[in-house]
Design an enzyme around this catalytic site. Structure first.
Site, PDB file in Angstrom:
ATOM      1  N   ARG A  66       4.205   7.141  15.335  1.00  0.00           N
ATOM      2  CA  ARG A  66       5.559   7.128  15.898  1.00  0.00           C
ATOM      3  C   ARG A  66       6.205   8.505  15.957  1.00  0.00           C
ATOM      4  O   ARG A  66       7.125   8.712  16.732  1.00  0.00           O
ATOM      5  CB  ARG A  66       6.426   6.108  15.173  1.00  0.00           C
ATOM      6  CG  ARG A  66       5.991   4.691  15.524  1.00  0.00           C
ATOM      7  CD  ARG A  66       6.877   3.640  14.877  1.00  0.00           C
ATOM      8  NE  ARG A  66       6.043   2.538  14.451  1.00  0.00           N
ATOM      9  CZ  ARG A  66       5.694   2.280  13.205  1.00  0.00           C
ATOM     10  NH1 ARG A  66       6.122   3.035  12.222  1.00  0.00           N
ATOM     11  NH2 ARG A  66       4.921   1.268  12.921  1.00  0.00           N
ATOM     12  N   GLU A 103       2.168   2.768   1.005  1.00  0.00           N
ATOM     13  CA  GLU A 103       2.771   1.615   0.347  1.00  0.00           C
ATOM     14  C   GLU A 103       1.741   0.502   0.160  1.00  0.00           C
ATOM     15  O   GLU A 103       1.781  -0.246  -0.795  1.00  0.00           O
ATOM     16  CB  GLU A 103       3.935   1.041   1.173  1.00  0.00           C
ATOM     17  CG  GLU A 103       5.064   2.001   1.426  1.00  0.00           C
ATOM     18  CD  GLU A 103       4.887   2.835   2.687  1.00  0.00           C
ATOM     19  OE1 GLU A 103       5.797   2.827   3.531  1.00  0.00           O
ATOM     20  OE2 GLU A 103       3.841   3.503   2.840  1.00  0.00           O
TER      21      GLU A 103
END
Length: 179
Positions: A66, A103
């Site tokens: 992104r 994560e």
């Protein structure tokens, strides 16, 4: 005026519960990308911030994937080049790579060895800062190339995950913050 522009961007970020794993509230920028006026406002706000903060920038470095969406238009506005930082195995030629924790697992980033010269001033951009692993890895790549990271810049910061604390002495800026 800035509050109105910031609201226009914030209103185009939508939450998705339990994505990509249960317990995660995902902040989706797809509606922001779909709306040309809101996307232009986003780039305007980021450009204004960078112009006010840094008299000289040599490159915008965008994180896969992104960061590739906001980095090139921002670089074009500033009249500087864009450098991609990719997932391992996506760049030709000699590269520098670094492993890091995400994560939800582990990953590896790389940059072409000749992407920047020692001493060049770089802004690293991405859409979101969560735990900070990806951004720290990008900073490590720039350090290996002896570039100067002026700032790490994101659209969204997830404050509760304290990712910006991992960046230590690297300046950090987020347009939107969520708890």
């Amino acid at each position: 005026m800035n509050e109105e522009r910031l609201r226009r961007v914030r209103d185009r970020v939508r939450p998705f519960r339990d994505f990509p794993v249960p317990g995660v509230l995902f902040r989706d920028i797809s509606p922001l990308l779909k709306d040309p006026a809101a996307f232009r406002t986003l780039i305007d706000l980021l450009e204004d911030h960078l112009r006010a903060s840094f008299p000289q920038i040599d490159f915008i470095a965008g994180l896969d994937s992104r960061g590739f969406l906001i980095g090139p238009p921002l670089a074009q506005r500033l009249g500087v080049g864009f450098v991609p930082i990719r997932k391992k195995g996506k760049l030709p030629g000699p590269t520098e790579s670094v492993s890091y924790s995400l994560e939800y697992g582990k990953a590896e980033l790389e940059i072409q060895s000749d992407a920047v010269e020692p001493g060049q001033k770089v802004i690293i951009v991405d859409d979101l800062l969560a735990t900070g692993g990806t951004m720290c890895a990008a900073c490590e790549l720039m350090k290996r190339l002896k570039a100067e990271v002026l700032e790490c810049l994101v659209i969204i910061e997830l404050k509760l995950l304290k990712g910006s604390e991992k960046l230590k002495s690297v300046p950090f800026y987020s347009l939107l913050q969520y708890d």
